[in-house]
Design a protein around this motif. Structure first.
Motif, mmCIF file in Angstrom:
data_model
loop_
_atom_site.group_PDB
_atom_site.id
_atom_site.type_symbol
_atom_site.label_atom_id
_atom_site.label_comp_id
_atom_site.label_asym_id
_atom_site.label_seq_id
_atom_site.Cartn_x
_atom_site.Cartn_y
_atom_site.Cartn_z
ATOM 1 N N ALA A 68 0.835 -1.209 0.000
ATOM 2 C CA ALA A 68 0.000 0.000 0.000
ATOM 3 C C ALA A 68 0.865 1.253 0.000
ATOM 4 N N LEU A 69 1.871 1.280 0.838
ATOM 5 C CA LEU A 69 2.750 2.454 0.918
ATOM 6 C C LEU A 69 3.620 2.596 -0.331
ATOM 7 N N GLN A 70 4.026 1.489 -0.926
ATOM 8 C CA GLN A 70 4.792 1.558 -2.176
ATOM 9 C C GLN A 70 3.958 2.195 -3.283
ATOM 10 N N ILE A 71 2.695 1.821 -3.365
ATOM 11 C CA ILE A 71 1.809 2.370 -4.393
ATOM 12 C C ILE A 71 1.530 3.846 -4.136
ATOM 13 N N LEU A 72 1.261 4.190 -2.888
ATOM 14 C CA LEU A 72 0.883 5.565 -2.558
ATOM 15 C C LEU A 72 2.042 6.546 -2.582
ATOM 16 N N THR A 73 3.243 6.054 -2.381
ATOM 17 C CA THR A 73 4.396 6.966 -2.260
ATOM 18 C C THR A 73 5.463 6.684 -3.303
ATOM 19 N N LYS A 74 5.055 6.280 -4.507
ATOM 20 C CA LYS A 74 6.031 5.922 -5.547
ATOM 21 C C LYS A 74 7.037 7.024 -5.812
ATOM 22 N N ASP A 75 6.592 8.259 -5.775
ATOM 23 C CA ASP A 75 7.454 9.374 -6.147
ATOM 24 C C ASP A 75 8.059 10.098 -4.939
ATOM 25 N N SER A 76 7.936 9.515 -3.758
ATOM 26 C CA SER A 76 8.467 10.205 -2.577
ATOM 27 C C SER A 76 9.709 9.487 -2.053
ATOM 28 N N ASP A 77 10.327 10.102 -1.078
ATOM 29 C CA ASP A 77 11.537 9.547 -0.486
ATOM 30 C C ASP A 77 11.252 8.777 0.800
ATOM 31 N N LEU A 78 10.050 8.299 0.935
ATOM 32 C CA LEU A 78 9.664 7.585 2.142
ATOM 33 C C LEU A 78 10.467 6.299 2.272
ATOM 34 N N LEU A 79 10.987 6.057 3.460
ATOM 35 C CA LEU A 79 11.762 4.844 3.727
ATOM 36 C C LEU A 79 10.933 3.918 4.599
ATOM 37 N N LEU A 80 10.762 2.674 4.162
ATOM 38 C CA LEU A 80 10.011 1.665 4.901
ATOM 39 C C LEU A 80 10.991 0.646 5.454
ATOM 40 N N ILE A 81 10.904 0.416 6.757
ATOM 41 C CA ILE A 81 11.816 -0.514 7.422
ATOM 42 C C ILE A 81 10.988 -1.515 8.218
ATOM 43 N N SER A 82 11.404 -2.761 8.201
ATOM 44 C CA SER A 82 10.711 -3.802 8.943
ATOM 45 C C SER A 82 10.904 -3.602 10.449
ATOM 46 N N LYS A 83 9.837 -3.804 11.199
ATOM 47 C CA LYS A 83 9.939 -3.744 12.662
ATOM 48 C C LYS A 83 10.795 -4.878 13.206
ATOM 49 N N LYS A 84 10.956 -5.924 12.410
ATOM 50 C CA LYS A 84 11.668 -7.112 12.877
ATOM 51 C C LYS A 84 13.134 -7.144 12.466
ATOM 52 N N CYS A 85 13.620 -6.128 11.779
ATOM 53 C CA CYS A 85 15.009 -6.190 11.326
ATOM 54 C C CYS A 85 15.977 -5.851 12.461
ATOM 55 N N ARG A 86 17.215 -6.240 12.257
ATOM 56 C CA ARG A 86 18.245 -6.036 13.273
ATOM 57 C C ARG A 86 18.681 -4.568 13.316
ATOM 58 N N LEU A 87 19.275 -4.183 14.414
ATOM 59 C CA LEU A 87 19.752 -2.823 14.608
ATOM 60 C C LEU A 87 20.727 -2.413 13.507
ATOM 61 N N SER A 88 21.620 -3.314 13.132
ATOM 62 C CA SER A 88 22.594 -2.986 12.085
ATOM 63 C C SER A 88 21.898 -2.674 10.766
ATOM 64 N N GLU A 89 20.817 -3.396 10.473
ATOM 65 C CA GLU A 89 20.058 -3.138 9.242
ATOM 66 C C GLU A 89 19.343 -1.790 9.301
ATOM 67 N N ILE A 90 18.825 -1.439 10.465
ATOM 68 C CA ILE A 90 18.165 -0.139 10.629
ATOM 69 C C ILE A 90 19.177 0.976 10.414
ATOM 70 N N LEU A 91 20.317 0.877 11.085
ATOM 71 C CA LEU A 91 21.337 1.928 10.969
ATOM 72 C C LEU A 91 21.890 2.032 9.553
ATOM 73 N N THR A 92 22.090 0.893 8.902
ATOM 74 C CA THR A 92 22.564 0.909 7.516
ATOM 75 C C THR A 92 21.546 1.604 6.620
ATOM 76 N N SER A 93 20.274 1.280 6.802
ATOM 77 C CA SER A 93 19.226 1.911 6.000
ATOM 78 C C SER A 93 19.197 3.416 6.215
ATOM 79 N N LEU A 94 19.385 3.836 7.458
ATOM 80 C CA LEU A 94 19.346 5.270 7.764
ATOM 81 C C LEU A 94 20.585 6.008 7.262
ATOM 82 N N LEU A 95 21.732 5.456 7.560
ATOM 83 C CA LEU A 95 22.980 6.141 7.205
ATOM 84 C C LEU A 95 23.226 6.177 5.695
#
Length: 170
Positions: A68-95
């Motif tokens: 739903a968010l992929q369809i609605l925000t195709k042209d935006s810079d919205l970042l979607l991250i899994s609640k279940k991912c590891r801290l290193s994955e969150i920080l990598t995605s952010l940095l």
């Protein structure tokens, strides 16, 4: 409802305080605003989402919200991250601001299924989808059933959750 220093909007107190602990304060404040998908769906934080000058990050926990968010925000810079991912994955995605790989779907939807999903989000009837997508009515039903099965929804009524996302991003 939890709002920590106006940069974390979350229903789950443990998730919010854990996120506040692990994300460096200088990185978060003013740069990113974090939202929990459940918070957005329940409180409809449209104003918070659109009013922030910081980059919105939404933590999600299911494939339906992802699509739903992929369809609605195709042209935006919205970042979607899994609640279940590891801290290193969150920080990598952010940095590195890696949009790809921050959330991994279990079963991918086909292009036709995505088109049907988008029509469902817009409130189209089966007859309208037949005309718009130039497909047979039974094909539309088959795609809808495949969406429900692949996204592991209890039934097709669960697709009504899509309407809430549309209302938030209008």
């Amino acid at each position: 409802m939890i709002s920590l220093d106006r940069f974390i909007y979350c229903k789950d107190q443990f998730f919010a305080s854990g996120l506040a602990e692990v994300i460096p304060n200088g990185l978060a404040q003013g740069t990113f605003t974090f939202f929990d998908n459940d918070y957005l769906l329940e409180y409809g934080a449209k104003d918070s989402l659109h009013a922030t000058s910081a980059q919105p990050i939404i933590f999600i926990d299911n494939d339906l919200d992802y699509y739903a968010l992929q369809i609605l925000t195709k042209d935006s810079d919205l970042l979607l991250i899994s609640k279940k991912c590891r801290l290193s994955e969150i920080l990598t995605s952010l940095l590195l601001y890696e949009k790809q790989g921050a959330y991994k779907v279990r079963l991918s939807l086909s292009q036709s299924e995505l088109q049907v999903l988008e029509c469902l989000m817009r409130g189209a009837t089966i007859d309208q989808m037949v005309v718009k997508l130039q497909r047979n009515e039974k094909t539309i039903y088959a795609h809808r059933n495949a969406i429900v099965k692949k996204l592991e929804l209890k039934n097709r009524n669960a697709l009504h959750r899509l309407k809430t996302w549309v209302d938030i991003f209008k």
